[in-house]
Design a protein around this motif. Sequence first.
Motif: not given
Length: 222
Positions: A57-65, A72-81
């Motif tokens: 839900i929240d993707t505005s952070y510094s780090g890796t997931y 998850t940083q490489k996924l589009s909003d559609r892919e994240l949803a």
Amino acid sequence: MNNILEIYLEEKVYRNKKQQINLLQNFSLVVEQGEKVAVVGESGSGKSTLLNILGLIDTSYSGTYTLFGKSTQKLSDRELAKLRNKNIGFALQESALINSLSIEDNIKLPLIYSKNRTLKEHQRFNDIIEAIGLSYILKKKPLECSGGERARAVFARAIIMKPQVILADEPTASLDDKNKSKIIDLLFGAAHDFGASVITVTHDNIFAHQHDRVIQLERKEY
């Protein structure tokens, strides 16, 4: 066991006119399939923020997931949803029920949005309703129900699709002992029955220590 998620947060920053708040600094967590993890800490320590990050839900952070082996940083909003809707069950305090829908329709929303609806999934709805004791309010609207009834409905919606990850924010807070026991049985049953990884924020120390691990977050003073 397989790792379902691996996260490293350098920090999550909130800014307002008066101050900057830095949460979850140098925080790391690895969760295995079927593992039950409780997150505890004072108000303001970042517990709910962590769940929002883990739930994409929240993707505005510094780090890796990394979730299910994907960065998850490489996924589009559609892919994240798509990943969020298919694989993550939310029982968060802000997961409000839709007031214009009945409790039954609120709980069935994941089934309605799923392209792979089956008779088995609808049978699962009936099983959950029976186990959690909600049959008497299915035709009511959320505003006609008590806080505890709404909390149970949110939880039922969270587990109905057998998600790989269940994120729960104080799932037993507004419940009496009888209904608290039902929720805990269903939550831990999901980990046992279909290998869901459970991450629970709670202030209930006894409930926390029923999990496999307890993560303590510290509140930073400003």
